[in-house]
Design a protein around this motif. Structure first.
Motif, PDB file in Angstrom:
ATOM      1  N   UNK A   1       0.964  -1.179  -0.033  1.00 17.24           N
ATOM      2  CA  UNK A   1       0.050   0.076   0.064  1.00 17.24           C
ATOM      3  C   UNK A   1       0.740   1.214  -0.075  1.00 17.24           C
ATOM      4  N   UNK A   2       0.605   2.234  -0.660  1.00 18.61           N
ATOM      5  CA  UNK A   2       1.264   3.502  -0.608  1.00 18.61           C
ATOM      6  C   UNK A   2       0.597   4.414   0.193  1.00 18.61           C
ATOM      7  N   UNK A   3       1.447   5.001   1.047  1.00 16.38           N
ATOM      8  CA  UNK A   3       0.725   6.233   2.034  1.00 16.38           C
ATOM      9  C   UNK A   3       1.586   7.318   1.816  1.00 16.38           C
ATOM     10  N   UNK A   4       0.681   8.613   2.319  1.00 14.83           N
ATOM     11  CA  UNK A   4       1.412   9.686   2.337  1.00 14.83           C
ATOM     12  C   UNK A   4       1.789  10.367   3.656  1.00 14.83           C
ATOM     13  N   UNK A   5       2.828  10.754   3.947  1.00 12.11           N
ATOM     14  CA  UNK A   5       3.378  11.364   5.207  1.00 12.11           C
ATOM     15  C   UNK A   5       3.722  12.659   4.959  1.00 12.11           C
ATOM     16  N   UNK A   6       3.377  13.732   5.937  1.00 13.78           N
ATOM     17  CA  UNK A   6       4.119  15.089   5.586  1.00 13.78           C
ATOM     18  C   UNK A   6       5.424  14.984   5.992  1.00 13.78           C
ATOM     19  N   UNK A   7       6.302  15.890   5.907  1.00 17.71           N
ATOM     20  CA  UNK A   7       7.691  15.959   5.934  1.00 17.71           C
ATOM     21  C   UNK A   7       7.998  15.484   7.526  1.00 17.71           C
ATOM     22  N   UNK A   8       7.280  16.241   8.301  1.00 16.07           N
ATOM     23  CA  UNK A   8       7.521  16.031   9.874  1.00 16.07           C
ATOM     24  C   UNK A   8       7.498  14.546  10.286  1.00 16.07           C
ATOM     25  N   UNK A   9       6.270  13.961   9.762  1.00 12.18           N
ATOM     26  CA  UNK A   9       6.029  12.494  10.157  1.00 12.18           C
ATOM     27  C   UNK A   9       7.130  11.606   9.439  1.00 12.18           C
ATOM     28  N   UNK A  10       7.432  12.138   8.433  1.00 16.51           N
ATOM     29  CA  UNK A  10       8.455  11.014   7.436  1.00 16.51           C
ATOM     30  C   UNK A  10       9.963  11.167   8.376  1.00 16.51           C
ATOM     31  N   UNK A  11      10.354  12.451   8.820  1.00 18.15           N
ATOM     32  CA  UNK A  11      11.535  12.618   9.647  1.00 18.15           C
ATOM     33  C   UNK A  11      11.399  11.749  10.820  1.00 18.15           C
ATOM     34  N   UNK A  12      10.413  11.981  11.535  1.00 16.89           N
ATOM     35  CA  UNK A  12      10.226  11.283  12.977  1.00 16.89           C
ATOM     36  C   UNK A  12      10.184   9.605  12.402  1.00 16.89           C
ATOM     37  N   UNK A  13       9.781   9.113  11.568  1.00 23.60           N
ATOM     38  CA  UNK A  13       9.588   7.508  11.177  1.00 23.60           C
ATOM     39  C   UNK A  13      11.207   7.328  10.844  1.00 23.60           C
ATOM     40  N   UNK A  14      11.551   8.195   9.975  1.00 24.81           N
ATOM     41  CA  UNK A  14      12.972   7.734   9.596  1.00 24.81           C
ATOM     42  C   UNK A  14      14.177   7.917  10.727  1.00 24.81           C
ATOM     43  N   UNK A  15      13.845   8.550  11.746  1.00 25.47           N
ATOM     44  CA  UNK A  15      14.533   8.667  12.993  1.00 25.47           C
ATOM     45  C   UNK A  15      14.526   7.392  13.760  1.00 25.47           C
ATOM     46  N   UNK A  16      13.632   6.738  13.576  1.00 27.16           N
ATOM     47  CA  UNK A  16      13.388   5.405  14.397  1.00 27.16           C
ATOM     48  C   UNK A  16      13.852   4.359  13.644  1.00 27.16           C
TER      49      UNK A  16
END
Length: 86
Positions: free
Chosen positions: A4-19
Protein backbone atom coordinates in the motif's frame (compact mmCIF):
# COMPACT_ATOMS: atom_id res chain seq x y z
CA UNK A 1 3.15 -9.64 -0.75
CA UNK A 2 0.76 -6.80 -1.52
CA UNK A 3 1.81 -3.24 -0.76
CA UNK A 4 0.00 0.00 0.00
CA UNK A 5 1.20 3.51 -0.67
CA UNK A 6 0.74 6.08 2.08
CA UNK A 7 1.49 9.78 2.26
CA UNK A 8 3.34 11.36 5.15
CA UNK A 9 4.06 15.01 5.72
CA UNK A 10 7.74 15.91 6.08
CA UNK A 11 7.62 15.99 9.88
CA UNK A 12 6.04 12.53 10.10
CA UNK A 13 8.55 11.16 7.58
CA UNK A 14 11.50 12.56 9.55
CA UNK A 15 10.15 11.12 12.81
CA UNK A 16 9.68 7.71 11.21
CA UNK A 17 13.11 7.89 9.62
CA UNK A 18 14.66 8.72 13.01
CA UNK A 19 13.33 5.39 14.35
CA UNK A 20 14.73 3.41 11.43
CA UNK A 21 17.49 1.00 12.40
CA UNK A 22 20.26 -0.24 10.16
CA UNK A 23 18.94 -2.84 7.75
CA UNK A 24 15.28 -2.05 8.44
CA UNK A 25 12.77 -1.09 5.81
CA UNK A 26 10.15 1.54 6.59
CA UNK A 27 7.61 -1.32 6.73
CA UNK A 28 9.76 -2.98 9.40
CA UNK A 29 9.86 0.27 11.38
CA UNK A 30 6.09 0.72 11.23
CA UNK A 31 5.48 -2.88 12.29
CA UNK A 32 7.95 -2.58 15.15
CA UNK A 33 6.53 0.72 16.39
CA UNK A 34 2.87 -0.19 15.90
CA UNK A 35 3.16 -3.78 17.08
CA UNK A 36 3.70 -5.32 20.45
CA UNK A 37 6.92 -4.55 22.21
CA UNK A 38 9.56 -7.19 22.60
CA UNK A 39 10.90 -8.06 26.04
CA UNK A 40 14.24 -6.47 25.17
CA UNK A 41 12.52 -3.12 24.60
CA UNK A 42 10.84 -3.13 28.02
CA UNK A 43 13.64 -4.68 30.06
CA UNK A 44 14.58 -2.54 33.03
CA UNK A 45 11.35 -0.52 33.15
CA UNK A 46 10.18 -2.19 36.37
CA UNK A 47 12.06 -2.25 39.64
CA UNK A 48 12.83 -5.72 41.02
CA UNK A 49 9.96 -5.35 43.52
CA UNK A 50 7.54 -4.27 40.79
CA UNK A 51 8.65 -7.15 38.57
CA UNK A 52 8.12 -9.63 41.41
CA UNK A 53 4.66 -8.22 42.16
CA UNK A 54 3.75 -8.41 38.49
CA UNK A 55 4.99 -11.99 38.30
CA UNK A 56 2.84 -12.93 41.29
CA UNK A 57 -0.19 -11.26 39.73
CA UNK A 58 0.37 -13.17 36.48
CA UNK A 59 0.72 -16.46 38.40
CA UNK A 60 -2.50 -15.79 40.31
CA UNK A 61 -4.33 -14.93 37.08
CA UNK A 62 -3.11 -18.11 35.41
CA UNK A 63 -4.19 -20.15 38.43
CA UNK A 64 -7.67 -18.59 38.40
CA UNK A 65 -7.90 -19.14 34.66
CA UNK A 66 -6.86 -22.79 35.02
CA UNK A 67 -9.39 -23.30 37.82
CA UNK A 68 -12.14 -21.66 35.74
CA UNK A 69 -11.23 -23.83 32.75
CA UNK A 70 -11.29 -26.98 34.90
CA UNK A 71 -14.64 -25.98 36.42
CA UNK A 72 -16.18 -25.34 33.00
CA UNK A 73 -14.86 -28.65 31.69
CA UNK A 74 -16.38 -30.43 34.67
CA UNK A 75 -19.71 -28.65 34.12
CA UNK A 76 -19.64 -29.59 30.44
CA UNK A 77 -18.89 -33.21 31.29
CA UNK A 78 -21.73 -33.25 33.83
CA UNK A 79 -24.13 -31.74 31.27
CA UNK A 80 -23.07 -34.31 28.70
CA UNK A 81 -23.64 -37.10 31.22
CA UNK A 82 -27.14 -35.76 31.99
CA UNK A 83 -27.97 -35.51 28.29
CA UNK A 84 -26.56 -38.95 27.56
CA UNK A 85 -24.24 -37.47 24.94
CA UNK A 86 -21.21 -39.33 26.26
Amino acid sequence: MATKTISLDEKAYERLKAHKREGESFSDVVKRLAGERSWSEVAGILSPDEAEALGETVKEGRSRSRARSDRLADELDAASDRDGSK
